[in-house]
Design an enzyme around this catalytic site. Structure first.
Site, PDB file in Angstrom:
ATOM      1  CG  HIS A   1      -1.749   1.235   1.369  1.00  0.00           C
ATOM      2  ND1 HIS A   1      -3.060   1.305   0.965  1.00  0.00           N
ATOM      3  CD2 HIS A   1      -1.451   2.469   1.878  1.00  0.00           C
ATOM      4  CE1 HIS A   1      -3.531   2.529   1.201  1.00  0.00           C
ATOM      5  NE2 HIS A   1      -2.570   3.243   1.762  1.00  0.00           N
ATOM      6  CD  GLU A   2       1.676   3.797   3.662  1.00  0.00           C
ATOM      7  OE1 GLU A   2       2.029   4.846   3.074  1.00  0.00           O
ATOM      8  OE2 GLU A   2       0.614   3.696   4.280  1.00  0.00           O
TER       9      GLU A   2
ATOM     10  CG  HIS B   1       0.586   6.563  -0.528  1.00  0.00           C
ATOM     11  ND1 HIS B   1      -0.455   7.292  -1.039  1.00  0.00           N
ATOM     12  CD2 HIS B   1       0.090   5.927   0.574  1.00  0.00           C
ATOM     13  CE1 HIS B   1      -1.537   7.107  -0.298  1.00  0.00           C
ATOM     14  NE2 HIS B   1      -1.233   6.282   0.688  1.00  0.00           N
TER      15      HIS B   1
ATOM     16  CG  HIS C   1       0.368   9.223  -6.757  1.00  0.00           C
ATOM     17  ND1 HIS C   1      -0.762   9.533  -6.026  1.00  0.00           N
ATOM     18  CD2 HIS C   1       0.205   9.864  -7.942  1.00  0.00           C
ATOM     19  CE1 HIS C   1      -1.563  10.296  -6.741  1.00  0.00           C
ATOM     20  NE2 HIS C   1      -0.989  10.523  -7.905  1.00  0.00           N
TER      21      HIS C   1
END
Length: 674
Positions: free
Chosen positions: A464-465, A468, A471
């Site tokens: 999940h991290e 980021h 991104h």
């Protein structure tokens, strides 16, 4: 202080901050000079005798504040990742000063007049799409910051913003202090019965590090239900652990939450909104309070019904142990028992297959290679901000350098709870910057010489991290205002949630899920049982999340002037009104340690996780059904969405990739809510 390392851009790769040279005493002079420099740059813009142009006003604004940006990114990262008493003291001093600095810019009447003149003439300026969006976003920012208010209202706004900054800092520091203070100290390994041997050894090592020699310490994670509740067989220990978690910062942060909510409501009223929630959502993809309320209301009944069915099943298992009534500290334990019985799936059996280095390199990085062609090279020659912070250079498929990724995976007493991504350098064509990003997790450090074995939830968090991080790394925008994750709050979780899909993709799972001693792959029958159990416990997880989201919504729907006497009473009433007063399922965060909404950027925005999950579930379905290869789909996702930052309307990015508006049905199916 001429040797201050912040005073000039770093000469390291991609301007990685020179952490080996940075000392705590460098921060304050850098902040003070940075604020002074930016105000001088703003004064030069407003003093320009030439009529305002896009370049001499908007681009000049984007170029301003370079020193302040450098020091603030580094300081904010240290404050969350490796804080000290001196850093916390400086944070308390600087927070209201930085709020006043922002107000000095946004409430400058001459500066706003230049921005407004350009905005009103925008159709005749011949700007390209990204420049036009930059002008529009600046105008919106100034208006939402109070540029149109009267002088008296602006003065009150300044007072409110300064107090909010101070209170948010105090709230955050109270959570950190009480999370440390309420760590559960146990005397014997027998009290930890049910935990794996490596987890017990980690608790002993944690005790040693924290000064409790010959004790076993379970430090608290930032959320309510601690992960060890699923394994601890001693019911009294489970009760103590959950009580420690739920009771954090009640005395200190209850009054602060009331004041923060009241000040935000007053500010919203000054700016013409009925509530802080209305103010926030007006600038998000949701667009209106009604849209958010309708979505959350649609999810609650089905989630509570699912949780009720789960509770009945767990109560039967508890009754077999002589437990008369299923309590909150029992839920995770009996959920794990029922899951084992129903799916023959023991979480402790999975952990040996999820060793951190293998998950990172052969899972997270491998998936980024499959989808986007990236490769990662660790750079031990580059120094991070802490010995645990490792630096990796990220390369494109053609061998060119994309940016830097720092991984800081272990828990420590100086780090905030939870997991997050920070930027240390923001990508921008205008400023010639490449991205430098960092992921922080809170994985318990093992005993010396022992491997770092992850739970399935920790594997999910790692993926999940890193979503980021991608991104930020893929950002390809001209202006810093649009860089990386500078997107609406209810969109920012979308790319990270999409990245979770790789953890269960067969070709990725098979590559990293291998026994840390034997190298044997995770047995096929375990993989099959994991798939069958995927929706197990969705009722609990959805209710836990929705309770926090609606608690946030309740605090920030309060109109200006409404008095709240007691934070805990307000919380109980809000949950009851939302239909989420389920004693056995505490909110994922209770008010007094809900740092997301009271000291970070998620106020009236915690709904973003489920709102983004609508887009996420839809996109995961698109990845699997669009007829393209994984690499082709990855490049489409990168080019159409991940690289665009805030330079394009967020939902336009979604449509550019998926080809239509989002649909909620994939989310409902994923969460068992159809």
């Amino acid at each position: 202080m001429s040797d201050n390392p912040f005073f000039a851009p770093s000469t390291l790769v991609h301007e990685l901050p020179p952490f080996a040279e940075i000392r705590e005493e460098h921060y304050l002079p850098a902040f003070e000079r940075g604020m002074a420099d930016q105000l001088a740059e703003i004064a030069a813009i407003t003093a320009d005798p030439q009529a305002p142009t896009f370049d001499n006003t908007v681009v000049a604004l984007e170029r301003s504040g370079a020193l302040l940006r450098r020091v603030q990114l580094v300081f904010d990262n240290q404050n969350s990742s490796d804080t000290t008493p001196a850093v916390q003291e400086l944070d308390a001093e600087l927070s209201p000063r930085l709020a006043a600095h922002a107000d000095a810019i946004h409430l400058d009447p001459e500066l706003y007049a230049r921005v407004r003149a350009l905005y009103e003439a925008r159709d005749s300026l011949g700007l390209d799409a990204q420049a036009l969006r930059l002008l529009e976003r600046y105008h919106t920012r100034f208006v939402r910051a109070g540029a149109r208010l009267s002088a008296a209202d602006q003065q009150r706004l300044r007072e409110i913003n300064a107090q909010l900054a101070s209170d948010a800092t105090a709230f955050r520091q109270n959570v950190l202090a009480d999370t440390r203070a309420r760590a559960l100290v146990l005397d014997s390994p027998e009290e930890l019965d049910g935990l794996s041997p490596d987890a017990i050894a980690a608790a002993a090592e944690n005790g040693r590090v924290l000064g409790h020699d010959d004790k076993y310490v379970l430090s608290l994670k930032n959320f309510s239900n601690q992960s060890q509740l699923a394994q601890l067989t001693d019911r009294a220990v489970r009760a103590r652990l959950l009580e420690a978690s739920l009771g954090r910062a009640v005395a200190t942060n209850g009054p602060l939450a009331i004041r923060l909510a009241a000040l935000r409501a007053e500010r919203a009223a000054l700016l013409g909104y009925p509530s802080h929630a209305a103010y926030v959502v007006a600038d998000e993809t949701a667009g209106s309070v009604e849209a958010v309320s309708a979505m959350l209301a649609r999810l609650v009944p089905a989630a509570v019904e699912n949780a009720g069915r789960e509770a009945a099943e767990l109560a039967e298992a508890a009754a077999a142990d002589g437990v008369g009534e299923l309590a909150a500290h029992d839920w995770a334990y009996y959920s794990e028992r029922v899951r084992q019985a129903s799916y023959d799936l023991d979480a402790s059996v999975l952990r040996p297959y999820f060793e951190l280095e293998r998950v990172l390199h052969d899972g997270v990085f491998f998936a980024a290679g499959l989808a986007y062609g990236l490769t990662f090279t660790e750079r031990p020659d580059l120094t991070g901000y802490h010995p645990d912070a490792r630096v990796f250079e990220v390369f494109e498929a053609d061998g060119s350098s994309l940016g830097l990724f720092l991984g800081d995976f272990h828990a420590r007493d100086s780090k905030g709870g939870g997991a997050w991504m920070n930027e240390l350098v923001q990508q921008s064509e205008l400023l010639g910057k490449r991205p430098v990003v960092v992921n922080n997790l809170n994985i318990a450090s093992p005993a010396p010489g022992e491997p770092v074995l992850l739970t399935w939830d920790e594997v999910r968090t790692l993926f999940h991290e890193f979503g980021h991080a991608l991104h930020g790394l893929f950002s390809d925008v001209r202006y810093p205002l649009f860089s990386g994750t500078e997107v609406p709050r209810d969109f920012v979780e979308f790319p990270s949630q999409v990245n979770e899909m790789w953890m269960v993709r067969p070709e990725v799972l098979a590559n990293y899920a291998k026994h840390h001693l034997t190298g044997e792959p995770l047995p096929a029958e375990l993989v099959a049982r994991m798939g069958a159990a995927e929706n197990f416990g969705q009722g609990f997880r959805t209710v836990e999340y929705l309770a926090a989201a609606l608690l946030d919504w309740a605090w920030h729907s309060v109109p200006a002037g409404q008095e709240i006497a007691d934070a805990q009473e307000f919380e109980a009433a809000a949950l009851a009104e939302a239909g989420l007063a389920v004693p056995a399922i505490p909110p994922r965060y209770r008010t007094t340690y809900f740092s997301h909404i009271f000291s970070n950027d998620y106020s009236a925005g915690y709904y973003a996780y489920i709102w983004s999950e609508v887009l996420d579930a839809d996109t995961v379905e698109w990845f699997g059904s669009n007829g393209r290869t994984v690499r082709e789909s990855g490049e489409t996702f990168r080019a159409g969405l991940l690289s665009r930052g805030g330079s394009v309307d967020a939902l336009e990015c979604f449509r550019a990739v998926v080809g239509r508006d989002p649909e909620i049905e994939p989310l409902l199916a994923r969460r068992g809510l159809l």
